[in-house]
Design a protein around this motif. Structure first.
Motif, PDB file in Angstrom:
ATOM      1  N   LYS B  61       2.896   4.367   1.518  1.00  0.00           N
ATOM      2  CA  LYS B  61       3.749   3.224   1.830  1.00  0.00           C
ATOM      3  C   LYS B  61       3.377   2.019   0.963  1.00  0.00           C
ATOM      4  CE  LYS B  61       3.064   0.763   5.619  1.00  0.00           C
ATOM      5  NZ  LYS B  61       3.185   0.034   6.905  1.00  0.00           N
ATOM      6  N   GLN B  62       2.084   1.751   0.861  1.00  0.00           N
ATOM      7  CA  GLN B  62       1.644   0.591   0.089  1.00  0.00           C
ATOM      8  C   GLN B  62       1.937   0.752  -1.398  1.00  0.00           C
ATOM      9  OE1 GLN B  62      -2.340   0.425   1.543  1.00  0.00           O
ATOM     10  NE2 GLN B  62      -1.789  -0.853   3.307  1.00  0.00           N
ATOM     11  N   THR B  64       4.359   2.545  -2.705  1.00  0.00           N
ATOM     12  CA  THR B  64       5.799   2.412  -2.964  1.00  0.00           C
ATOM     13  C   THR B  64       6.208   0.935  -2.933  1.00  0.00           C
ATOM     14  OG1 THR B  64       6.297   2.782  -0.627  1.00  0.00           O
ATOM     15  CG2 THR B  64       6.464   4.687  -2.076  1.00  0.00           C
ATOM     16  N   ASP B  65       5.592   0.163  -2.028  1.00  0.00           N
ATOM     17  CA  ASP B  65       5.848  -1.285  -2.003  1.00  0.00           C
ATOM     18  C   ASP B  65       5.477  -1.918  -3.339  1.00  0.00           C
ATOM     19  OD1 ASP B  65       6.943  -1.616   0.455  1.00  0.00           O
ATOM     20  OD2 ASP B  65       5.040  -2.010   1.483  1.00  0.00           O
ATOM     21  N   SER B  66       4.307  -1.537  -3.818  1.00  0.00           N
ATOM     22  CA  SER B  66       3.809  -2.156  -5.046  1.00  0.00           C
ATOM     23  C   SER B  66       4.663  -1.752  -6.245  1.00  0.00           C
ATOM     24  CB  SER B  66       2.332  -1.807  -5.204  1.00  0.00           C
ATOM     25  OG  SER B  66       2.060  -1.243  -6.436  1.00  0.00           O
ATOM     26  N   ASN B  68       7.840  -0.999  -6.043  1.00  0.00           N
ATOM     27  CA  ASN B  68       9.103  -1.700  -5.868  1.00  0.00           C
ATOM     28  C   ASN B  68       8.988  -3.160  -6.331  1.00  0.00           C
ATOM     29  OD1 ASN B  68      11.797  -2.043  -5.009  1.00  0.00           O
ATOM     30  ND2 ASN B  68      11.081  -2.906  -3.060  1.00  0.00           N
ATOM     31  N   GLN B  69       7.917  -3.835  -5.918  1.00  0.00           N
ATOM     32  CA  GLN B  69       7.711  -5.224  -6.333  1.00  0.00           C
ATOM     33  C   GLN B  69       7.667  -5.342  -7.843  1.00  0.00           C
ATOM     34  OE1 GLN B  69       4.156  -6.032  -4.169  1.00  0.00           O
ATOM     35  NE2 GLN B  69       5.274  -6.096  -2.207  1.00  0.00           N
ATOM     36  N   THR B 188      13.807   2.287  -6.259  1.00  0.00           N
ATOM     37  CA  THR B 188      12.446   1.945  -5.805  1.00  0.00           C
ATOM     38  C   THR B 188      12.461   1.321  -4.416  1.00  0.00           C
ATOM     39  OG1 THR B 188      12.556  -0.185  -6.954  1.00  0.00           O
ATOM     40  CG2 THR B 188      11.493   1.637  -8.126  1.00  0.00           C
ATOM     41  N   SER B 189      13.480   0.522  -4.106  1.00  0.00           N
ATOM     42  CA  SER B 189      13.503  -0.074  -2.767  1.00  0.00           C
ATOM     43  C   SER B 189      13.814   0.986  -1.707  1.00  0.00           C
ATOM     44  CB  SER B 189      14.507  -1.224  -2.696  1.00  0.00           C
ATOM     45  OG  SER B 189      15.802  -0.747  -2.935  1.00  0.00           O
ATOM     46  N   ALA B 192      10.653   2.860  -1.029  1.00  0.00           N
ATOM     47  CA  ALA B 192       9.736   2.092  -0.183  1.00  0.00           C
ATOM     48  C   ALA B 192      10.216   2.045   1.263  1.00  0.00           C
ATOM     49  CB  ALA B 192       9.578   0.680  -0.741  1.00  0.00           C
ATOM     50  N   SER B 193      11.519   1.841   1.455  1.00  0.00           N
ATOM     51  CA  SER B 193      11.995   1.733   2.840  1.00  0.00           C
ATOM     52  C   SER B 193      11.852   3.071   3.566  1.00  0.00           C
ATOM     53  CB  SER B 193      13.426   1.221   2.887  1.00  0.00           C
ATOM     54  OG  SER B 193      14.300   2.183   2.379  1.00  0.00           O
ATOM     55  N   HIS B 196       8.282   3.331   4.657  1.00  0.00           N
ATOM     56  CA  HIS B 196       8.051   2.527   5.862  1.00  0.00           C
ATOM     57  C   HIS B 196       8.572   3.259   7.096  1.00  0.00           C
ATOM     58  CE1 HIS B 196       6.562  -1.459   4.524  1.00  0.00           C
ATOM     59  NE2 HIS B 196       6.973  -0.993   3.356  1.00  0.00           N
TER      60      HIS B 196
END
Lengths: 432, 383
Positions: B61-62, B64-66, B68-69, B188-189, B192-193, B196
């Motif tokens: 999760k982390q 994929t967040d990174s 995406n950012q 990418t978003s 990430a979603s 989550h």
């Protein structure tokens, strides 16, 4: 009773999964001519079996209903041998026996509506036919347990029992090897002796309690479906006639149903002859394995239709390769594209199904333009915790072999330490 | 009618009883310590969740967040530094993915995580046409081949013939650049979603799959162990063995022609063997009960030992560990990108494949048989 069995199939969605989804079905040897019904046909057969089961239990149009039930149920069974189970076979056999018996002559709607004359007595042989069928199942199951794996190594129970170590009370007991031995020997003695104990009036009650206990226990431990219920219900027939009569009288008076009592008993020698022939076959057929040289559980030559119930832990994985003679390599088959998980599981350990699948693949790829393809397989099977080993000769073209009653010499012997670790065999096969 | 005299019956029962006692006593003396070692399935499931599944999902999760950012900021002002930063974050996500790919049951199965995250080869023509026509629909099954890690791999690395500058131009100077940017960040978003969502389904109270999972301790079809091990074997067999090695090496073709463009992360080139290794190590850790968070618990090897599972006179778990070692050493010997390896060193690649096949047999046949768990999956991915 059988209605419940049919409903269970519907409820679990098994009709669709087992009989409609698969692209390909493992027909029985000798019964390949049976046409495969359309989707609605399969449902129709199940409906037929269900309706006839209702008719049988209320005793309406009994003779027609039992014939229909036998035909519908057996037809369903014959569609795919990957679904073979001993107790389905038992139900077919039992239905066949019942076809020739006058089970509608008392406490039935047939009598109530006056379709047939009520009887209060039936000939001993008619009841004995049913008893013999049940006794046979236990006896052969017992005979089948007399083998070194079962008695000397407590296999497969020694593998199965510890998996249930979390059961309340008895759980920890199951982890002891001795428990597996006691249960192996106990099971064998039980199966061999129970037909005789049931047959004698003096011992029928303790014997029945043993039957009930045995089936409830195995029902908890193993995923064997309705088999325990079927056996517990059908062994009731061993109780003395007066018990049944008392039960029927009680039920009749509760339901305000007066059984007619006209005694007209005629000997039906055609039925008797039929039953005699049927049982003669039943006694001999299970012993056919003696004609084959390989270890029975390994090669499974003469395994089916012989009341071998819960006797082995066998698992396997079969990888098929299709070789196009015009090219040098071979294609690895994805079984999931052709078979359901259940078919794949059954096929991986049963030689005749391997052959059928190979023949199917040969045709399948011929339709795709690969002529005269050769079908080979790497099949790894473990039997009773032996460790996986090669099951069939990976160099043999399985697509070219016709199934027959003859010994299958392409099955590799079970006892061969060298072959067990013969990894090079696999490698050389995979590379060339 | 012959009546059996009651005495003879009693003696028969007595005989059976004595036999049973005799066996019990005789065997009890021989029983060794292994017998009393009852494996605690509840503890195993708890360890599996707390030390392997949840930490791995959290990491995923982390990452994929990174990723995406990074991509969000990359499209605002694309440059080569950010491109390379995003690539390395994609690499981290892809490595983390190898540690969760096999949990394809429960939440992940409900979300079709596998089918939406890592289906390759990615459909480059489809991606291209979506960008050209500003079509950003990716939810239908027919578009699964244009999303997930392989699609992002394509967008961030571009066709092999492209230089980094040429790829950058695709994001900055063409008419399609805005759409390309939007498509990248959409992928990418979404990634990430989904990460989550699956993590929340495992952990959030109310949804908490975790409690159901750890309390269903049986071995039957719907049991947690049944779910997990079926997913474990299926993932190893189809996604690790077949997808990562079998298909590229040409095992599924008649002529055994290698198919280099079928490797995982084809456009990133240098990374696919890392993912293969990470995947095998992840399976090894699950087998041995070595947590993703570094904490150990009693794994499947202990379970097999508690059942005294044998393989040709040896402990089955020993055989499995040996086989894992030889698979790993085969992968470690890969020095070129996977796409070159399957082509140039096809013999070695087939050896590796055969080794992986053998490990598949040990897990799927021997282990499942010893644990008494039914196989319920079929290999129906791909073609």
């Amino acid at each position: 009773m059988m209605l419940f069995g049919v409903l269970r199939f519907v409820a679990y969605g098994w009709i669709d999964e087992l009989y409609i989804q698969p692209d390909f079905h493992f027909a029985y040897f000798g019964f390949e001519w049976i046409p495969y019904p359309a989707d609605w046909g399969v449902y129709f057969l199940f409906a037929l079996a269900g309706v006839s089961a209702i008719l049988i239990s209320v005793g309406l149009f009994y003779r027609w209903a039992i014939c229909l039930f036998f035909l519908a149920f057996t037809y369903i069974e014959l569609l795919d041998r990957a679904n073979y189970l001993n107790h389905y076979y038992f139900i077919s056999c039992m239905a066949l026996v019942l076809v020739v018996l006058p089970a509608n002559r008392s406490f039935s709607l047939d009598v109530r509506f006056g379709f047939v004359k009520g009887w209060t007595e039936i000939s001993r042989w008619q009841l004995d036919g049913v008893k013999l069928m049940i006794g046979l199942v236990y006896f052969f199951a017992g005979v089948a347990k007399i083998n070194p794996d079962w008695l000397l190594h407590a296999q497969p129970l020694i593998t199965w029992l510890p998996q249930h170590a979390d059961l309340p009370i008895i759980g920890t007991l199951l982890t002891y090897k001795s428990t597996a031995f006691i249960m192996s020997w106990g099971g064998a003695i039980f199966d061999l002796s129970i037909p005789f104990l049931l047959w004698k009036k003096r011992t029928v009650l303790p014997a029945y309690l043993a039957v009930a206990g045995f089936h409830i226990f195995t029902g908890i431990l193993f995923p064997i479906g309705i088999f325990p219920l079927v056996m517990m219900a059908s062994t009731l027939v061993f109780f003395p006639v007066r018990w049944h009569r008392a039960l029927v009288d009680w039920a009749s008076s509760t339901m305000g149903f007066q059984p007619r009592t006209e005694i007209t008993q005629a000997r039906n020698s055609a039925s008797l002859l039929f039953l005699t022939a049927f049982f003669a076959f039943q006694f001999v057929f299970p012993f056919r394995y003696l004609l084959y040289p390989d270890k029975l559980f390994w090669a499974e030559e003469g395994y089916r239709f012989s009341w071998r119930v819960m006797l082995m832990e066998k698992a396997g994985k079969a990888t098929f390769y299709v070789h196009d003679p015009a090219l040098t390599g071979h294609l690895e088959v994805r079984n999931g594209c052709h078979l359901t998980p259940n078919q794949e599981k059954m096929m991986s350990t049963q030689p005749d199904l391997l052959l059928q699948y190979a023949a199917y693949l040969r045709n399948h790829y011929e339709e795709q333009g690969v002529v005269n393809s050769e079908i080979r397989a790497n099949v790894w099977v473990t039997l009773n915790g032996s460790g996986s080993r090669l099951f069939v000769d990976p160099k043999v073209d399985l697509g070219a072999i016709q199934d027959s009653w003859e010994h299958k010499d392409w099955i590799l012997p079970f006892e061969n330490e060298q072959q067990a670790r013969n990894f090079t065999m696999l490698n050389s096969e995979a590379d060339d | 009618m012959i009546t059996l005299c009651p005495k003879r019956h009693k003696s028969l029962f007595l005989f059976a009883f004595i036999l049973a006692i005799g066996l019990a006593v005789g065997c009890k003396k021989k029983t060794d310590a292994v017998d009393c070692n009852v494996f605690d399935r509840q503890a195993y499931l708890t360890g599996l969740v707390e030390h392997s599944i949840l930490p791995a999902y959290l990491d995923y999760k982390q990452y994929t967040d990174s990723l995406n950012q990074c991509c969000q900021s990359f499209v605002v002002a694309p440059d080569l530094d950010k491109l390379s930063e995003c690539r390395s974050r994609l690499h981290a996500v892809s490595l983390a993915w190898q540690n969760i790919a096999m949990f394809d049951f429960g939440p992940a199965e409900d979300l079709a995580l596998q089918a939406t995250t890592n289906v390759y080869p990615t459909d480059t023509a489809l991606i291209q046409s979506k960008i050209s026509t500003s079509d950003f629909e990716i939810e239908s099954v027919s578009n699964f081949a244009a999303r997930g890690l392989p699609a992002i791999d394509y967008l961030l690395h571009g066709p092999l013939s492209f230089t980094d500058q040429e790829l950058l131009n695709e994001f900055t100077t063409t008419d399609e650049s805005p759409d390309r940017q939007e498509f990248l960040t959409l992928l990418t978003s979404t990634l990430a979603s989904q990460a989550h969502e699956v993590y929340d389904m495992w952990t959030q109270s109310g949804l908490s799959f975790q409690d159901d999972f750890t309390s269903n301790t049986g071995t039957d079809l719907g049991s947690s162990l049944g779910l997990f091990l079926n997913a474990f074997n299926k993932s190893y067999e189809t996604h690790t063995r077949t997808q990562k090695v079998g298909i590229p090496v040409g095992a599924l073709t008649f002529s055994q022609t290698p198919l280099p463009d079928r490797v995982e992360a084809y456009f990133g080139q240098s990374n696919s063997q890392d993912y293969l290794m990470e995947s095998v190590v992840a399976f090894e850790n699950l087998f041995l009960g070595q947590g993703y968070d570094g904490d150990d618990y009693k794994g499947l090897d202990s379970y097999l030992a508690s059942l005294d599972a044998q393989y040709n006179g040896e402990q089955l778990s020993t055989e499995i560990v040996d086989r894992i070692l030889s698979v790993k050493s085969g992968i470690a010997a890969i020095t070129t990108p996977m796409s070159e390896y399957v082509d140039i060193q096809q013999v070695e690649a087939f050896d590796l494949y055969a080794n992986m096949q053998q490990l598949n047999v040990l897990w799927k046949v021997d282990m499942m048989s010893a644990l008494g768990i039914l196989i319920t999956y079929q290999d129906n991915d791909g073609d």
